[in-house]
Design a protein around this motif. Structure first.
Motif, PDB file in Angstrom:
ATOM      1  N   LYS A  51       0.719  -1.191  -0.024  1.00 36.64           N
ATOM      2  CA  LYS A  51      -0.074  -0.274   0.101  1.00 36.64           C
ATOM      3  C   LYS A  51       0.890   1.148  -0.069  1.00 36.64           C
ATOM      4  O   LYS A  51       1.862   1.409   0.724  1.00 36.64           O
ATOM      5  CB  LYS A  51      -0.951   0.091   1.290  1.00 36.64           C
ATOM      6  CG  LYS A  51      -1.842  -1.264   1.496  1.00 36.64           C
ATOM      7  CD  LYS A  51      -2.800  -1.040   2.477  1.00 36.64           C
ATOM      8  CE  LYS A  51      -3.689  -2.229   2.566  1.00 36.64           C
ATOM      9  NZ  LYS A  51      -4.470  -2.335   3.948  1.00 36.64           N
ATOM     10  N   TRP A  52       0.601   2.370  -0.884  1.00 38.21           N
ATOM     11  CA  TRP A  52       1.432   3.392  -1.148  1.00 38.21           C
ATOM     12  C   TRP A  52       0.544   4.402  -0.834  1.00 38.21           C
ATOM     13  O   TRP A  52      -0.902   4.731  -1.098  1.00 38.21           O
ATOM     14  CB  TRP A  52       1.923   3.252  -2.470  1.00 38.21           C
ATOM     15  CG  TRP A  52       2.931   2.688  -2.422  1.00 38.21           C
ATOM     16  CD1 TRP A  52       2.982   1.297  -2.694  1.00 38.21           C
ATOM     17  CD2 TRP A  52       4.445   2.630  -2.475  1.00 38.21           C
ATOM     18  NE1 TRP A  52       3.971   0.515  -2.722  1.00 38.21           N
ATOM     19  CE2 TRP A  52       5.133   1.535  -2.719  1.00 38.21           C
ATOM     20  CE3 TRP A  52       5.389   3.818  -2.509  1.00 38.21           C
ATOM     21  CZ2 TRP A  52       6.390   1.442  -2.699  1.00 38.21           C
ATOM     22  CZ3 TRP A  52       6.810   3.822  -2.574  1.00 38.21           C
ATOM     23  CH2 TRP A  52       7.355   2.535  -2.659  1.00 38.21           C
ATOM     24  N   GLU A  53       0.982   5.556  -0.125  1.00 36.10           N
ATOM     25  CA  GLU A  53       0.509   6.864   0.234  1.00 36.10           C
ATOM     26  C   GLU A  53       1.378   8.108  -0.393  1.00 36.10           C
ATOM     27  O   GLU A  53       2.703   7.976  -0.161  1.00 36.10           O
ATOM     28  CB  GLU A  53       0.005   7.039   1.480  1.00 36.10           C
ATOM     29  CG  GLU A  53      -1.261   5.972   1.656  1.00 36.10           C
ATOM     30  CD  GLU A  53      -1.666   6.433   3.301  1.00 36.10           C
ATOM     31  OE1 GLU A  53      -1.215   7.357   3.805  1.00 36.10           O
ATOM     32  OE2 GLU A  53      -2.537   5.812   3.743  1.00 36.10           O
TER      33      GLU A  53
ATOM     34  N   GLU B 240       2.586  11.011   1.155  1.00 35.11           N
ATOM     35  CA  GLU B 240       2.410  11.796   2.544  1.00 35.11           C
ATOM     36  C   GLU B 240       2.591  13.211   2.401  1.00 35.11           C
ATOM     37  O   GLU B 240       1.969  14.087   3.111  1.00 35.11           O
ATOM     38  CB  GLU B 240       3.298  11.128   3.495  1.00 35.11           C
ATOM     39  CG  GLU B 240       2.913   9.849   3.991  1.00 35.11           C
ATOM     40  CD  GLU B 240       3.511   9.157   5.141  1.00 35.11           C
ATOM     41  OE1 GLU B 240       4.390   9.820   5.495  1.00 35.11           O
ATOM     42  OE2 GLU B 240       2.920   8.511   5.609  1.00 35.11           O
TER      43      GLU B 240
END
Length: 400
Positions: free
Chosen positions: A40-42, A44
């Motif tokens: 999972k990638w965000e 930020e």
């Protein structure tokens, strides 16, 4: 003398039996069978001069009864942009997040043992800096890691595509006339494994939609959202793939060893060989397409390298999994009828799946000019607004 020869034959037979047994158990228990998830990638931090991407990934050891080590790991980033990349820099950091891990300030990766059947998490951080990052489109993160175990040292790469540019709903506004319908190609961000087809429809399509509309999604974008793409470096072409690939048309996605091996990995070498043999016999009597009928749906849907838009032009993209289920989910959660299609500039329209209420003839008429395009339009979704009286719904007298 006869006894000696008999004993020697028994000894040779026993040795061969032991060697055969060793080979069988080796093939059944392939070592270094470990995967790193896409995770999972965000984003930020999303500032004009600084982006920070953070991914949560996991190592999983699938090797039976054996531990596998990760002695080395590093990340590199390829940026895709609408402008020059001059002055833009990237830095990466990989930190262990498994129990008892020592996160070092110097970034050094201490060799780690992944226990049998365990999931060990890591965190990957990518920082991008520049005077103006507004033209960046995609970050292609390549995580190189070495596994060390029964198979020795084996290099691996996990490819992760993270979109950096997100078009507004207003960018899709040009309706086009078609037979029995108007069509609206809808622009999206570059779709990745981080996306869900239903969420994409809700985000980009619903602001334009009205009751009675139909939404169609391209088969390759759907497969990409499902993570169904492979880099050729991860494919080991076998004997059959290397020889049969020469016998396909040059334009076929099965005309390369890696492309054909991808199909073999999906359906098995036996089925591919039988399909090829049956197809060759059928051609002798003038019947074409038998290979694809025997080899299965995926044989037609695989897109080899160069078959999709960057950066997926470096990958082999498979066909989607359970397309009918996706269509039904879209209808249940949005109220729109839906279809997953394969369309090209040669006026070929193939409907992989659709909700039960749709007329396939209307879909083909509306999509025959390929409004989504085959280049870098980045419009993988098309909204169809049927004109009266058909409204796109299948009557009890229409055929699919």
């Amino acid at each position: 003398m006869d006894v000696l020869i008999a004993l020697l034959a028994i000894a040779v037979g026993l040795i061969l039996f032991i060697l055969l047994g060793l080979d069988v158990q080796y093939r059944q228990r392939l070592g270094n069978k470990m995967e790193l998830s896409s995770g999972k990638w965000e984003i930020e931090v999303y500032e004009p001069q600084r982006y920070v991407l953070v991914g949560e990934l996991e190592f999983h050891n699938f090797t039976e009864r054996l531990e596998v080590m990760v002695p080395e790991i590093r990340a590199e980033v390829v940026l895709l942009s609408a402008d020059s990349l001059e002055g833009i820099t990237t830095t990466t950091r990989i930190e262990p997040r498994f129990k008892g891990a020592d996160v070092r300030a110097d970034g050094y990766w201490e060799s780690h043992i992944v226990k049998i059947g365990k999931d060990d998490p890591i965190e990957v951080t990518v920082e991008i800096r520049g005077d103006d990052l507004g033209q960046l489109r995609v970050a292609w993160v390549q995580i190189h890691y070495m596994t060390y175990g029964p198979e020795g040292r084996c290099p691996n790469v996990r490819h992760v595509i993270v979109p950096l540019k997100f078009p507004t709903v207003e960018e899709s506004h040009r309706w086009r006339p078609a037979t029995n319908a108007d069509v609206l190609p809808i622009r999206t961000h570059l779709l990745t494994h981080l996306d869900d087809p239903v969420a994409i429809v809700k985000r980009y399509v619903m602001p334009h939609a009205q009751p009675g509309d139909v939404v169609t999604l391209g088969e390759s974008p759907v497969a990409i959202m499902q993570g169904r793409f492979r880099h050729p470096s991860t494919i080991q072409p076998g004997w059959l793939a290397k020889r049969l690939c020469y016998l396909f048309l040059p334009t076929s996605s099965l005309a390369t060893a890696c492309g054909l091996q991808t199909l073999i990995d999906l359906v098995g070498a036996g089925r591919v060989f039988v399909a090829f043999f049956g197809g060759a016999l059928a051609k002798l009597i003038g019947k074409k397409g038998v290979f694809y009928q025997l080899a299965g749906e995926q044989a037609r849907l695989i897109d080899d390298v160069t078959g999709t838009i960057p950066p997926y032009d470096k990958f082999i993209v498979l066909g989607p999994h359970n397309p009918r289920e996706i269509c039904d989910r879209i209808q249940q959660e949005t109220g729109l009828s839906a279809a997953i299609v394969d369309v090209n500039d040669l006026k070929a329209v193939k409907i992989l799946a659709s909700t039960a209420d749709l007329s396939h003839s209307l879909l083909k008429q509306a999509l025959i000019s390929n409004p989504a395009g085959n280049a870098n339009e980045q419009t993988p979704v098309v909204l169809i607004r049927p004109t009266e009286p058909e409204r796109g719904l299948r009557s009890k007298f229409s055929s699919p």
